[in-house]
Design a protein around this motif. Structure first.
Motif, PDB file in Angstrom:
ATOM      1  N   ALA A 189     -44.938 -77.040 105.243  1.00 45.00           N
ATOM      2  CA  ALA A 189     -45.241 -78.377 104.740  1.00 45.00           C
ATOM      3  C   ALA A 189     -44.126 -79.370 105.016  1.00 45.00           C
ATOM      4  CB  ALA A 189     -45.529 -78.316 103.238  1.00 45.00           C
ATOM      5  N   ALA A 190     -42.880 -78.902 105.020  1.00 47.08           N
ATOM      6  CA  ALA A 190     -41.746 -79.812 105.226  1.00 47.08           C
ATOM      7  C   ALA A 190     -41.616 -80.248 106.678  1.00 47.08           C
ATOM      8  CB  ALA A 190     -40.454 -79.133 104.772  1.00 47.08           C
ATOM      9  N   GLY A 191     -42.133 -79.462 107.598  1.00 46.75           N
ATOM     10  CA  GLY A 191     -41.921 -79.742 109.008  1.00 46.75           C
ATOM     11  C   GLY A 191     -43.100 -80.344 109.735  1.00 46.75           C
ATOM     12  N   ARG A 192     -44.219 -80.573 109.033  1.00 48.68           N
ATOM     13  CA  ARG A 192     -45.421 -81.062 109.717  1.00 48.68           C
ATOM     14  C   ARG A 192     -46.036 -82.228 108.968  1.00 48.68           C
ATOM     15  NH1 ARG A 192     -49.855 -77.615 111.010  1.00 48.68           N
ATOM     16  NH2 ARG A 192     -49.762 -76.623 108.963  1.00 48.68           N
ATOM     17  N   GLU A 193     -46.660 -83.132 109.698  1.00 44.72           N
ATOM     18  CA  GLU A 193     -47.250 -84.323 109.092  1.00 44.72           C
ATOM     19  C   GLU A 193     -48.541 -84.011 108.333  1.00 44.72           C
ATOM     20  OE1 GLU A 193     -47.818 -87.445 111.871  1.00 44.72           O
ATOM     21  OE2 GLU A 193     -45.687 -87.680 112.341  1.00 44.72           O
ATOM     22  N   ALA A 194     -49.351 -83.114 108.831  1.00 41.34           N
ATOM     23  CA  ALA A 194     -50.634 -82.797 108.203  1.00 41.34           C
ATOM     24  C   ALA A 194     -50.754 -81.274 108.068  1.00 41.34           C
ATOM     25  CB  ALA A 194     -51.788 -83.356 109.010  1.00 41.34           C
ATOM     26  N   PRO A 195     -49.966 -80.678 107.191  1.00 37.47           N
ATOM     27  CA  PRO A 195     -49.886 -79.215 107.148  1.00 37.47           C
ATOM     28  C   PRO A 195     -51.152 -78.519 106.667  1.00 37.47           C
ATOM     29  CG  PRO A 195     -48.690 -80.161 105.309  1.00 37.47           C
ATOM     30  CD  PRO A 195     -49.070 -81.308 106.193  1.00 37.47           C
ATOM     31  N   PHE A 196     -52.041 -79.229 105.961  1.00 34.96           N
ATOM     32  CA  PHE A 196     -53.266 -78.604 105.471  1.00 34.96           C
ATOM     33  C   PHE A 196     -54.404 -78.670 106.485  1.00 34.96           C
ATOM     34  CE2 PHE A 196     -51.022 -80.081 101.638  1.00 34.96           C
ATOM     35  CZ  PHE A 196     -50.914 -78.884 100.946  1.00 34.96           C
ATOM     36  N   ALA A 197     -54.264 -79.511 107.500  1.00 34.37           N
ATOM     37  CA  ALA A 197     -55.382 -79.810 108.392  1.00 34.37           C
ATOM     38  C   ALA A 197     -55.909 -78.599 109.141  1.00 34.37           C
ATOM     39  CB  ALA A 197     -54.982 -80.902 109.384  1.00 34.37           C
ATOM     40  N   ASP A 198     -55.048 -77.650 109.455  1.00 29.29           N
ATOM     41  CA  ASP A 198     -55.509 -76.467 110.194  1.00 29.29           C
ATOM     42  C   ASP A 198     -55.232 -75.158 109.455  1.00 29.29           C
ATOM     43  OD1 ASP A 198     -52.768 -76.520 110.503  1.00 29.29           O
ATOM     44  OD2 ASP A 198     -52.777 -76.255 112.685  1.00 29.29           O
ATOM     45  N   THR A 199     -54.842 -75.251 108.190  1.00 24.96           N
ATOM     46  CA  THR A 199     -54.528 -74.048 107.411  1.00 24.96           C
ATOM     47  C   THR A 199     -55.395 -73.878 106.169  1.00 24.96           C
ATOM     48  OG1 THR A 199     -52.816 -75.267 106.217  1.00 24.96           O
ATOM     49  CG2 THR A 199     -52.115 -74.007 108.166  1.00 24.96           C
TER      50      THR A 199
END
Length: 287
Positions: free
Chosen positions: A198-208
């Protein structure tokens, strides 16, 4: 949405009851990658195929310190005795090199797609595949069914993901964003953030997060014990509502006198009810 109940007359199973289950030997062990945890076990029923397939994904908060793969072998052996081929999947967990994003998700994807090369060897029917996951594994099972909806730029995307006809989520989490606080209580506040980077990506939920990848076309059954404090029944109800709103089929099953672990111990009344659900969903895939 359907609310169902099954009979049970024992106290809810404990973590110790779950952990002390004996490990069962598979018919075959397949290493789908070089890491120790990149392995799957195939349990086979007696008789000739083609055999319907249950993909089994264990829980354990996505963390190396917590077991699950050995324990789910008991479920795999039980299901094989009922006529199913069972693909019991291990994957890299937090605390292992390469785990988290994208590694943990890629492991699940690679393990599932490996079934294509195993199917001719063992007479597996890949037109009848039901994914069954417990707790964190429930999330991975729901995610596995959504792989066809992954964004084109995602490193988790594959050209031709194996189709899953139905998902039976046993005390699983479907909405990593909306239900993260509930999951954080038993598993640690920052577990999901670590898992999806989550800290390293802009949209961490979009593909997880499975909730972000609806509809999938797969039937979803959210199963919870009434006394499950780790992933309470309301979490399954709320996720099923999202699935229905997206246009997919969903059902909620609550099991009385059961907690978080009853649904993954083959000697319990709760497991008997889970088997009935798997049987029903598998039969629907054959029609």
């Amino acid at each position: 949405m359907i609310l169902a109940a099954g009979a049970a007359d024992a106290e809810p199973a404990s973590l110790d009851d779950y952990m002390k289950q004996a490990r069962h030997a598979p018919a075959a062990t397949v290493h789908y990658g070089p890491a120790t945890s990149q392995v799957a076990e195939l349990f086979l029923p007696k008789g000739k195929g083609p055999h319907p397939v249950v993909v089994l994904l264990h829980g354990g908060c996505f963390q190396k310190e917590l077991e699950g793969f050995a324990q789910t072998s008991a479920l795999a052996a039980d299901l094989a005795g009922r006529g199913y081929a069972v693909w019991n999947v291990e994957y890299r967990k937090l605390g292992e090199t390469g785990a988290g994003y994208p590694g943990t998700f890629q492991d699940v994807a690679t393990a599932l797609d490996r079934l294509r090369s195993e199917a001719p060897k063992h007479d597996l029917d890949l037109g009848r595949v039901v994914a069954v996951g417990h707790s964190a594994g429930g999330c991975l099972a729901l995610w596995a069914a959504s792989r066809g909806k992954l964004p084109a730029a995602s490193p988790l995307r594959a050209a031709d993901p194996l189709a899953i006809g139905a998902v039976v989520s046993l005390a699983g989490i479907g909405d990593l964003k909306g239900q993260g606080k509930a999951f954080g209580l038993p598993c640690g506040e920052h577990t999901i953030d670590r898992l999806i980077d989550a800290a390293g990506r802009e949209a961490p939920f979009a593909d997880t997060s499975p909730a972000e990848l609806l509809p999938t076309g797969a039937k979803v059954v959210m199963v919870h014990g009434v006394f499950d404090s780790a992933m309470p029944p309301y979490t399954g109800r709320d996720y099923a509502a999202k699935v229905l709103q997206a246009g997919d089929r969903a059902e909620v099953v609550t099991i009385p006198n059961a907690g978080h672990f009853d649904v993954v111990i083959p000697t319990t009344a709760a497991w008997t009810e889970v088997v009935g659900i798997i049987d029903r969903e598998m039969k629907s895939l054959a029609q």
